[in-house]
Motif scaffolding. Structure first.
Motif, PDB file in Angstrom:
ATOM      1  N   LEU A  74       0.855  -1.180   0.000  1.00 28.98           N
ATOM      2  CA  LEU A  74       0.000   0.000   0.000  1.00 28.98           C
ATOM      3  C   LEU A  74       0.894   1.234   0.000  1.00 28.98           C
ATOM      4  O   LEU A  74       1.902   1.271   0.692  1.00 28.98           O
ATOM      5  CB  LEU A  74      -0.874  -0.014   1.258  1.00 28.98           C
ATOM      6  N   LYS A  75       0.519   2.243  -0.777  1.00 30.74           N
ATOM      7  CA  LYS A  75       1.320   3.467  -0.830  1.00 30.74           C
ATOM      8  C   LYS A  75       0.424   4.670  -1.061  1.00 30.74           C
ATOM      9  O   LYS A  75      -0.732   4.533  -1.438  1.00 30.74           O
ATOM     10  CB  LYS A  75       2.404   3.368  -1.900  1.00 30.74           C
ATOM     11  N   GLY A  76       0.980   5.841  -0.792  1.00 30.68           N
ATOM     12  CA  GLY A  76       0.239   7.062  -1.007  1.00 30.68           C
ATOM     13  C   GLY A  76      -0.201   7.176  -2.447  1.00 30.68           C
ATOM     14  O   GLY A  76       0.560   6.870  -3.364  1.00 30.68           O
ATOM     15  N   GLY A  77      -1.444   7.600  -2.657  1.00 33.90           N
ATOM     16  CA  GLY A  77      -2.003   7.711  -3.998  1.00 33.90           C
ATOM     17  C   GLY A  77      -2.825   6.509  -4.406  1.00 33.90           C
ATOM     18  O   GLY A  77      -3.602   6.576  -5.365  1.00 33.90           O
ATOM     19  N   ASP A  78      -2.672   5.380  -3.705  1.00 33.96           N
ATOM     20  CA  ASP A  78      -3.494   4.206  -4.019  1.00 33.96           C
ATOM     21  C   ASP A  78      -4.951   4.509  -3.692  1.00 33.96           C
ATOM     22  O   ASP A  78      -5.255   5.200  -2.718  1.00 33.96           O
ATOM     23  CB  ASP A  78      -3.050   2.981  -3.210  1.00 33.96           C
ATOM     24  N   VAL A  79      -5.837   3.979  -4.505  1.00 35.83           N
ATOM     25  CA  VAL A  79      -7.268   4.121  -4.258  1.00 35.83           C
ATOM     26  C   VAL A  79      -7.770   2.783  -3.732  1.00 35.83           C
ATOM     27  O   VAL A  79      -7.530   1.735  -4.343  1.00 35.83           O
ATOM     28  CB  VAL A  79      -8.020   4.537  -5.544  1.00 35.83           C
ATOM     29  N   VAL A  80      -8.445   2.821  -2.581  1.00 40.00           N
ATOM     30  CA  VAL A  80      -8.876   1.596  -1.910  1.00 40.00           C
ATOM     31  C   VAL A  80     -10.355   1.664  -1.542  1.00 40.00           C
ATOM     32  O   VAL A  80     -10.960   2.735  -1.536  1.00 40.00           O
ATOM     33  CB  VAL A  80      -8.056   1.350  -0.616  1.00 40.00           C
ATOM     34  N   ARG A  81     -10.901   0.504  -1.234  1.00 41.49           N
ATOM     35  CA  ARG A  81     -12.198   0.401  -0.584  1.00 41.49           C
ATOM     36  C   ARG A  81     -11.923  -0.164   0.802  1.00 41.49           C
ATOM     37  O   ARG A  81     -11.149  -1.105   0.945  1.00 41.49           O
ATOM     38  CB  ARG A  81     -13.131  -0.540  -1.344  1.00 41.49           C
ATOM     39  N   LEU A  82     -12.527   0.410   1.820  1.00 39.55           N
ATOM     40  CA  LEU A  82     -12.363  -0.093   3.187  1.00 39.55           C
ATOM     41  C   LEU A  82     -13.532  -1.033   3.460  1.00 39.55           C
ATOM     42  O   LEU A  82     -14.668  -0.596   3.634  1.00 39.55           O
ATOM     43  CB  LEU A  82     -12.310   1.074   4.172  1.00 39.55           C
ATOM     44  N   PHE A  83     -13.251  -2.303   3.463  1.00 42.82           N
ATOM     45  CA  PHE A  83     -14.262  -3.357   3.564  1.00 42.82           C
ATOM     46  C   PHE A  83     -14.274  -3.925   4.972  1.00 42.82           C
ATOM     47  O   PHE A  83     -13.249  -4.409   5.454  1.00 42.82           O
ATOM     48  CB  PHE A  83     -13.950  -4.460   2.550  1.00 42.82           C
ATOM     49  N   HIS A  84     -15.422  -3.847   5.647  1.00 40.78           N
ATOM     50  CA  HIS A  84     -15.566  -4.417   6.991  1.00 40.78           C
ATOM     51  C   HIS A  84     -15.844  -5.907   6.817  1.00 40.78           C
ATOM     52  O   HIS A  84     -16.926  -6.291   6.369  1.00 40.78           O
ATOM     53  CB  HIS A  84     -16.703  -3.724   7.743  1.00 40.78           C
ATOM     54  N   SER A  85     -14.871  -6.733   7.153  1.00 41.28           N
ATOM     55  CA  SER A  85     -14.970  -8.158   6.844  1.00 41.28           C
ATOM     56  C   SER A  85     -16.062  -8.883   7.631  1.00 41.28           C
ATOM     57  O   SER A  85     -16.635  -9.846   7.128  1.00 41.28           O
ATOM     58  CB  SER A  85     -13.623  -8.845   7.057  1.00 41.28           C
ATOM     59  N   GLU A  86     -16.370  -8.442   8.835  1.00 42.62           N
ATOM     60  CA  GLU A  86     -17.420  -9.104   9.614  1.00 42.62           C
ATOM     61  C   GLU A  86     -18.812  -8.696   9.145  1.00 42.62           C
ATOM     62  O   GLU A  86     -19.716  -9.511   9.063  1.00 42.62           O
ATOM     63  CB  GLU A  86     -17.247  -8.791  11.100  1.00 42.62           C
ATOM     64  N   GLN A  87     -18.994  -7.412   8.845  1.00 39.07           N
ATOM     65  CA  GLN A  87     -20.292  -6.916   8.387  1.00 39.07           C
ATOM     66  C   GLN A  87     -20.503  -7.137   6.887  1.00 39.07           C
ATOM     67  O   GLN A  87     -21.622  -7.042   6.408  1.00 39.07           O
ATOM     68  CB  GLN A  87     -20.411  -5.416   8.680  1.00 39.07           C
ATOM     69  N   GLU A  88     -19.407  -7.384   6.149  1.00 41.40           N
ATOM     70  CA  GLU A  88     -19.416  -7.509   4.690  1.00 41.40           C
ATOM     71  C   GLU A  88     -20.032  -6.271   4.037  1.00 41.40           C
ATOM     72  O   GLU A  88     -20.922  -6.350   3.197  1.00 41.40           O
ATOM     73  CB  GLU A  88     -20.127  -8.783   4.241  1.00 41.40           C
ATOM     74  N   LYS A  89     -19.518  -5.104   4.459  1.00 44.59           N
ATOM     75  CA  LYS A  89     -19.992  -3.820   3.947  1.00 44.59           C
ATOM     76  C   LYS A  89     -18.796  -2.904   3.725  1.00 44.59           C
ATOM     77  O   LYS A  89     -17.755  -3.066   4.351  1.00 44.59           O
ATOM     78  CB  LYS A  89     -20.958  -3.167   4.937  1.00 44.59           C
ATOM     79  N   PHE A  90     -18.987  -1.927   2.844  1.00 47.31           N
ATOM     80  CA  PHE A  90     -17.936  -0.968   2.532  1.00 47.31           C
ATOM     81  C   PHE A  90     -18.171   0.345   3.248  1.00 47.31           C
ATOM     82  O   PHE A  90     -19.308   0.819   3.357  1.00 47.31           O
ATOM     83  CB  PHE A  90     -17.900  -0.695   1.024  1.00 47.31           C
ATOM     84  N   LEU A  91     -17.075   0.969   3.700  1.00 46.28           N
ATOM     85  CA  LEU A  91     -17.145   2.303   4.283  1.00 46.28           C
ATOM     86  C   LEU A  91     -17.428   3.283   3.152  1.00 46.28           C
ATOM     87  O   LEU A  91     -16.678   3.362   2.187  1.00 46.28           O
ATOM     88  CB  LEU A  91     -15.840   2.657   4.997  1.00 46.28           C
ATOM     89  N   THR A  92     -18.531   4.000   3.272  1.00 49.62           N
ATOM     90  CA  THR A  92     -19.063   4.819   2.186  1.00 49.62           C
ATOM     91  C   THR A  92     -19.350   6.221   2.674  1.00 49.62           C
ATOM     92  O   THR A  92     -19.736   6.425   3.820  1.00 49.62           O
ATOM     93  CB  THR A  92     -20.381   4.177   1.680  1.00 49.62           C
TER      94      THR A  92
END
Length: 191
Positions: free
Chosen positions: A28-46
């Motif tokens: 992972l590095k600065g400038g990368d575009v990610v989705r933050l996925f909550h693995s227990e809830q199976e939902k994305f931080l939006t």
């Protein structure tokens, strides 16, 4: 901000953003575009708007395979905080991070949670902490400490080792020294 051309010459300074040795596909590095996925809830931080107000929440995906979701409202650009604000670099476990929402340019931050809606996780946290916080979007501010986070690995790793892409992490808010948890409070409570 705008850059215009003119006939006269001007000086530009070349500033290193990322060292070639840190430009690896597996970290992972600065400038990368990610989705933050909550693995227990199976939902994305939006980040999205509801009734003309912006909220940060966990959104359910209608896809059969939850990690295949494609909403741009769940995309965050990683900023690895450096002493020189023009620079970035590879993410280390001891680094500080900001997460910029790609669609709005707002930053992930935390503020005191004054909502009185009952929630099991919130009540549990209120019983052990002096204050409870909620995630909120904020404008950019280099000195805005409410937008600084740490990534803490869920497995044993070297303190100064690289954060590998796809790592399972816990998210700790730097200023409050609190962990980001999920709760069951919907943003559309009245429905």
């Amino acid at each position: 901000q705008e850059v215009n051309a003119m006939a006269g010459d001007t000086r530009w300074k070349i500033v290193l953003f990322l060292s070639f040795s840190e430009n690896r596909d597996d970290i992972l590095k600065g400038g990368d575009v990610v989705r933050l996925f909550h693995s227990e809830q199976e939902k994305f931080l939006t980040l999205d708007t509801y009734q003309k107000k912006k909220y940060i929440f966990l959104r359910t995906s209608g896809r059969a395979k939850k990690t295949d979701a494609t909403s741009s409202k769940a995309l965050w650009e990683v900023e690895v905080v450096q002493v020189d604000s023009c620079r970035s670099g590879a993410a280390h476990w001891c680094s500080y991070f900001r997460f910029k929402h790609l669609a709005t340019g707002l930053y992930l931050a935390a503020e005191a949670d004054t909502d009185t809606t009952e929630d099991e996780m919130r009540e549990k946290l209120r019983g052990t902490l002096p204050s409870v916080y909620q995630l909120t979007p904020v404008e950019y501010g280099e000195n805005n400490l409410s937008a600084l986070f740490e990534l803490v690995g869920t497995t044993v790793s070297h303190v100064d080792g690289f954060v590998l892409r796809g790592s399972y992490v816990r998210l700790r808010h730097l200023c409050t020294n609190t962990w980001v948890h999920s709760c069951a409070i919907p943003i559309d409570k009245e429905k």
